[in-house]
Scaffold this motif. Structure first.
Motif, PDB file in Angstrom:
ATOM      1  N   ARG A   7       0.869  -1.181   0.000  1.00  0.00           N
ATOM      2  CA  ARG A   7       0.000   0.000   0.000  1.00  0.00           C
ATOM      3  C   ARG A   7       0.894   1.216   0.000  1.00  0.00           C
ATOM      4  O   ARG A   7       1.923   1.253   0.668  1.00  0.00           O
ATOM      5  CB  ARG A   7      -0.872   0.022   1.259  1.00  0.00           C
ATOM      6  N   PRO A  11      -1.325   1.996   6.832  1.00  0.00           N
ATOM      7  CA  PRO A  11      -2.660   1.699   7.355  1.00  0.00           C
ATOM      8  C   PRO A  11      -2.983   2.569   8.566  1.00  0.00           C
ATOM      9  O   PRO A  11      -2.091   2.893   9.355  1.00  0.00           O
ATOM     10  CB  PRO A  11      -2.567   0.221   7.748  1.00  0.00           C
ATOM     11  N   ALA A  12      -4.242   2.964   8.669  1.00  0.00           N
ATOM     12  CA  ALA A  12      -4.639   3.798   9.793  1.00  0.00           C
ATOM     13  C   ALA A  12      -4.542   3.000  11.084  1.00  0.00           C
ATOM     14  O   ALA A  12      -4.835   1.818  11.115  1.00  0.00           O
ATOM     15  CB  ALA A  12      -6.069   4.274   9.585  1.00  0.00           C
ATOM     16  N   ALA A  30     -15.525  10.475   2.920  1.00  0.00           N
ATOM     17  CA  ALA A  30     -15.265   9.071   3.275  1.00  0.00           C
ATOM     18  C   ALA A  30     -16.151   8.181   2.413  1.00  0.00           C
ATOM     19  O   ALA A  30     -17.379   8.204   2.528  1.00  0.00           O
ATOM     20  CB  ALA A  30     -15.538   8.829   4.760  1.00  0.00           C
ATOM     21  N   LEU A  61     -11.002   9.690   1.550  1.00  0.00           N
ATOM     22  CA  LEU A  61     -10.687   8.419   2.212  1.00  0.00           C
ATOM     23  C   LEU A  61     -11.404   7.310   1.440  1.00  0.00           C
ATOM     24  O   LEU A  61     -12.600   7.079   1.624  1.00  0.00           O
ATOM     25  CB  LEU A  61     -11.159   8.427   3.667  1.00  0.00           C
ATOM     26  N   HIS A 104     -12.318   3.464   0.420  1.00  0.00           N
ATOM     27  CA  HIS A 104     -12.457   2.197   1.159  1.00  0.00           C
ATOM     28  C   HIS A 104     -12.458   2.428   2.670  1.00  0.00           C
ATOM     29  O   HIS A 104     -11.877   1.652   3.422  1.00  0.00           O
ATOM     30  CB  HIS A 104     -11.349   1.217   0.744  1.00  0.00           C
ATOM     31  N   HIS A 105     -13.103   3.498   3.064  1.00  0.00           N
ATOM     32  CA  HIS A 105     -13.280   3.838   4.477  1.00  0.00           C
ATOM     33  C   HIS A 105     -14.783   3.940   4.783  1.00  0.00           C
ATOM     34  O   HIS A 105     -15.307   5.045   4.947  1.00  0.00           O
ATOM     35  CB  HIS A 105     -12.613   5.186   4.802  1.00  0.00           C
ATOM     36  N   VAL A 115     -11.571   0.848   8.359  1.00  0.00           N
ATOM     37  CA  VAL A 115     -10.694   0.810   7.197  1.00  0.00           C
ATOM     38  C   VAL A 115     -10.783  -0.586   6.597  1.00  0.00           C
ATOM     39  O   VAL A 115     -10.503  -1.577   7.274  1.00  0.00           O
ATOM     40  CB  VAL A 115      -9.226   1.104   7.610  1.00  0.00           C
ATOM     41  N   ARG A 116     -11.197  -0.668   5.344  1.00  0.00           N
ATOM     42  CA  ARG A 116     -11.460  -1.987   4.763  1.00  0.00           C
ATOM     43  C   ARG A 116     -10.222  -2.872   4.730  1.00  0.00           C
ATOM     44  O   ARG A 116     -10.301  -4.071   4.955  1.00  0.00           O
ATOM     45  CB  ARG A 116     -12.007  -1.841   3.343  1.00  0.00           C
ATOM     46  N   ARG A 117      -9.078  -2.282   4.432  1.00  0.00           N
ATOM     47  CA  ARG A 117      -7.875  -3.100   4.268  1.00  0.00           C
ATOM     48  C   ARG A 117      -7.430  -3.731   5.579  1.00  0.00           C
ATOM     49  O   ARG A 117      -6.930  -4.846   5.608  1.00  0.00           O
ATOM     50  CB  ARG A 117      -6.760  -2.227   3.648  1.00  0.00           C
ATOM     51  N   THR A 118      -7.633  -3.007   6.697  1.00  0.00           N
ATOM     52  CA  THR A 118      -7.077  -3.487   7.965  1.00  0.00           C
ATOM     53  C   THR A 118      -8.132  -3.899   8.980  1.00  0.00           C
ATOM     54  O   THR A 118      -7.816  -4.589   9.950  1.00  0.00           O
ATOM     55  CB  THR A 118      -6.231  -2.373   8.620  1.00  0.00           C
ATOM     56  N   PHE A 150     -11.805   4.061  12.753  1.00  0.00           N
ATOM     57  CA  PHE A 150     -11.385   5.462  12.727  1.00  0.00           C
ATOM     58  C   PHE A 150     -12.589   6.320  13.063  1.00  0.00           C
ATOM     59  O   PHE A 150     -13.735   5.875  12.941  1.00  0.00           O
ATOM     60  CB  PHE A 150     -10.793   5.851  11.362  1.00  0.00           C
TER      61      PHE A 150
END
Lengths: 109, 542
Positions: free
Chosen positions: B5, B9-10, B46, B148, B150-151, B170-173, B177
């Motif tokens: 990425r 990541p957040a 978002a 943002l 994918h948030h 956060v979709r990836r992680t 948030f």
């Protein structure tokens, strides 16, 4: 649904993973996109047109995979078909200025 | 799962502070973000997906309701008003036409590649979805908006008096948030009720649920009997080519209307007969009324519509192909969050709604509005809501997110019982109560009551489910918002004991003059439906 990711055509950029509105792709350790959440695919064909090398193929069935293979998609010249008909090329937008839809709207009434 | 990425990541619990938060990523979200940024506000957008491809517009090619200023504008509004089943508002129609026209001119100024007419003037009454939304993303970035991707937002944060933030994942992680904001625009799109249509995956009515949890009402949820033809099994709910279709049975026998004429024009007079015929067996189509010039225009002007045919290897102008009517819920149907102020306020301080998330009754009344009115509504309502939220943010400068409560309920915080629930099964059940033609194209007290009982059961199950964690919260909330939207739809449809616009009751086939008012729905565990003309005035500006 998204069915084919051509490992030969793919240049391992991260565009499809980023632009898919349904977050369908992950990528493996080499950077190749993996169809990780196929059932979330909304069959919008947009990943195809953003792909800079026409490496993705979305089949027309929205409810499940058709089983089409990369050789068949290649043989039928289906890679990049939507991009070509829009006038997009290598992931870049184009062709909107040639849209003849106004003729359709006039005749539609 | 290894994934490179560009952005880190957040961290869990990351807090972002801004003036205006726009929730969503389609055209209404883009226009809201631009509008708020224009006033000097800090803006965060978002998006559940990727701003530029998410929503119903990006995969489409949409007309706009493009009415230039002048004497003809009032006449155009009047012609449209006559088609709104008596529930639109001429003042809103006029101002929507004006705002949309102004903003289409901005697109010209900014260099959107509109096609030219034969006389060299630009044709601005049509926007090609992929190009339009890609262009809008670039403008939004240029305006300094923080995007943002994918948030997805999962819930609003607020206190007794106002909404002051939102929380998401956060979709990836799967990390959480939070956003602290002075004003929030819900531009989350309509609810497709899990129907597989273009943009449908993300269109789960999230904003409807957020607004209801904050205490807002919805309106027009009974005007959801909207379907559009598509090649069978595909996602292509785009009706325009079917203007030139004739409809058949599988054996090639042409469908005929009551006068013995062939059924044609699937986006006009033929639609109802096609729907009737589908109840007794498969229906096929052929675009045999398009002459060679029209065939060329359709192919080049609506290329998305031809992807299914080309990939199936059929020629729709010469071959019969099976069709289906795709259910479109509030995406092309009309209901949504009730608008109570000129700036698209919801009646809850700090909370605004735009685009398909909002009820479009002000401009479309009890009908769909089709692509054109709805596209112009997204442009205009987004613009107003962005301004409204920015103004509100300026009025409340001292904000403390610590004081705000999490307003999310079902799917995030269960009751004490904590039972396991199969979300996929719940989603299938809700879809089966709302999408079939004999449930939403035609309604009866009996079918509605049966659906109501089934949906109450699903909702009770969701209420008792173990709270989801991490990224699983997203699906839990989507199923909750679709189920809630289905319950509001059924409640409104039961109260409207007449047929009007895209609400068709088999048991009440006629329009009833005494019911020419809107129906408001609200509530989560206890759903209530009331007629607007009998409801208490809710005049508080958002």
């Amino acid at each position: 649904m998204i069915e084919v990711v051509s490992a030969d055509r793919c240049i391992r950029c991260d565009i499809c993973e980023r632009v898919c509105p349904a977050f369908v792709f992950d990528r493996d350790e080499t950077g190749l996109p993996v169809i990780a959440r196929q059932d979330d695919c909304q069959t919008c064909f947009l990943c195809e047109i953003y792909c800079p090398t026409d490496a993705l193929y979305v089949a027309e069935q929205a409810h499940g995979p058709t089983g089409i293979t990369e050789p068949e998609a290649l043989q039928r010249d289906l890679f990049g078909a939507y991009a070509r008909s829009l006038g997009w090329s290598r992931g870049r937008a184009g062709g909107a200025e040639n849209d003849p839809t106004r003729h359709i709207r006039v005749a539609q009434v | 799962m290894a994934s490179r990425r560009k952005e880190p990541p957040a961290e869990d619990g990351r807090l972002i502070e801004t003036d205006v938060l726009v929730v969503g990523g389609g055209p209404a979200a883009a226009w809201a973000a631009l509008s708020a940024a224009e006033t000097g506000a800090r803006v965060v957008l978002a998006d559940k997906g990727y701003h530029g491809t998410s929503g119903a517009t990006a995969p489409s090619n949409t007309g706009t309701w493009c009415v230039p200023p002048g004497e003809d504008r009032a006449a155009s509004v009047e012609r449209r008003f006559k088609r709104t089943a008596g529930l639109a508002d001429r003042r809103w129609m006029l101002r929507a036409a004006d705002r949309a026209y102004e903003n289409l001119q901005k697109l010209v100024e900014w260099g959107y590649p509109f096609p030219s007419e034969e006389d060299g003037s630009l044709y601005i009454a049509n926007l090609r979805g992929p190009d339009y939304m890609r262009f809008m993303r670039q403008r939004v970035q240029k305006a300094g908006v923080t995007i943002l991707d994918h948030h997805p937002i999962l819930e609003l944060l607020g206190d007794d008096n106002h909404i002051g933030g939102a929380a998401g994942v956060v979709r990836r992680t799967g990390a959480g948030f939070r956003v602290s904001a002075g004003g929030i625009v819900l531009a989350t799109g309509g609810c497709a009720f899990f129907e597989r249509i273009l943009g449908g995956t993300g269109l789960t009515g999230d904003g409807h649920l957020f607004a209801a949890e904050a205490g807002a009402s919805l309106s027009g949820m009974e005007f959801t009997g909207k379907y559009t033809l598509a090649p069978h099994g595909s996602s292509l709910n785009k009706g325009l080519p079917f203007r030139w279709a004739t409809f058949y049975r599988k054996n090639g026998e042409v469908l005929r209307d009551a006068r013995g004429e062939p059924v044609t024009n699937g986006i006009g007079g033929g639609e109802r007969q096609v729907a009737e015929a589908m109840l007794s067996g498969p229906v096929y189509a052929r675009l045999d009324l398009a002459d060679p010039a029209m065939q060329d225009w359709l192919r080049r002007g609506q290329p998305n519509c031809f992807q299914p045919y080309d990939r199936m290897g059929i020629n729709p102008f010469g071959d019969l192909f099976r069709v289906e009517l795709k259910y479109e819920g509030t995406v092309r149907g009309t209901g949504g969050i009730r608008i109570v102020s000129s700036e698209c306020g919801t009646g809850i301080a700090g909370l605004y709604a735009a685009g398909d998330a909002a009820s479009r009754e002000n401009v479309t009344g009890g009908i769909s509005g089709g692509g054109a009115i709805n596209a112009s509504w997204a442009i205009a309502s987004g613009w107003w809501a962005g301004h409204g939220a920015a103004q509100h943010a300026r009025r409340c400068q001292n904000r403390e997110i610590v004081r705000l409560r999490s307003l999310g309920t079902t799917g995030l915080r269960g009751t004490a019982e904590r039972v396991d629930i199969d979300l996929a099964d719940a989603a299938r059940t809700v879809h089966a109560e709302i999408a079939p033609l004999d449930k939403s194209y035609w309604r009866t007290t009996e079918t509605l009551e049966t659906s109501r009982r089934t949906l109450e059961h699903v909702w009770a199950g969701l209420r008792q489910a173990k709270p989801a964690t991490g990224i699983d919260r997203l699906r839990a909330r989507e199923v909750a918002s679709v189920t809630a939207s289905a319950r509001w739809t059924i409640a409104a449809a039961l109260l409207r004991t007449e047929s009007r616009g895209v609400h068709r009751r088999r048991d009440f086939p006629g329009e009833d003059e005494a019911q020419a008012s809107r129906i408001l729905v609200s509530g989560l565990d206890q759903v209530t439906a009331v007629r607007e003309d009998r409801a208490l005035p809710m005049a508080q500006e958002g």
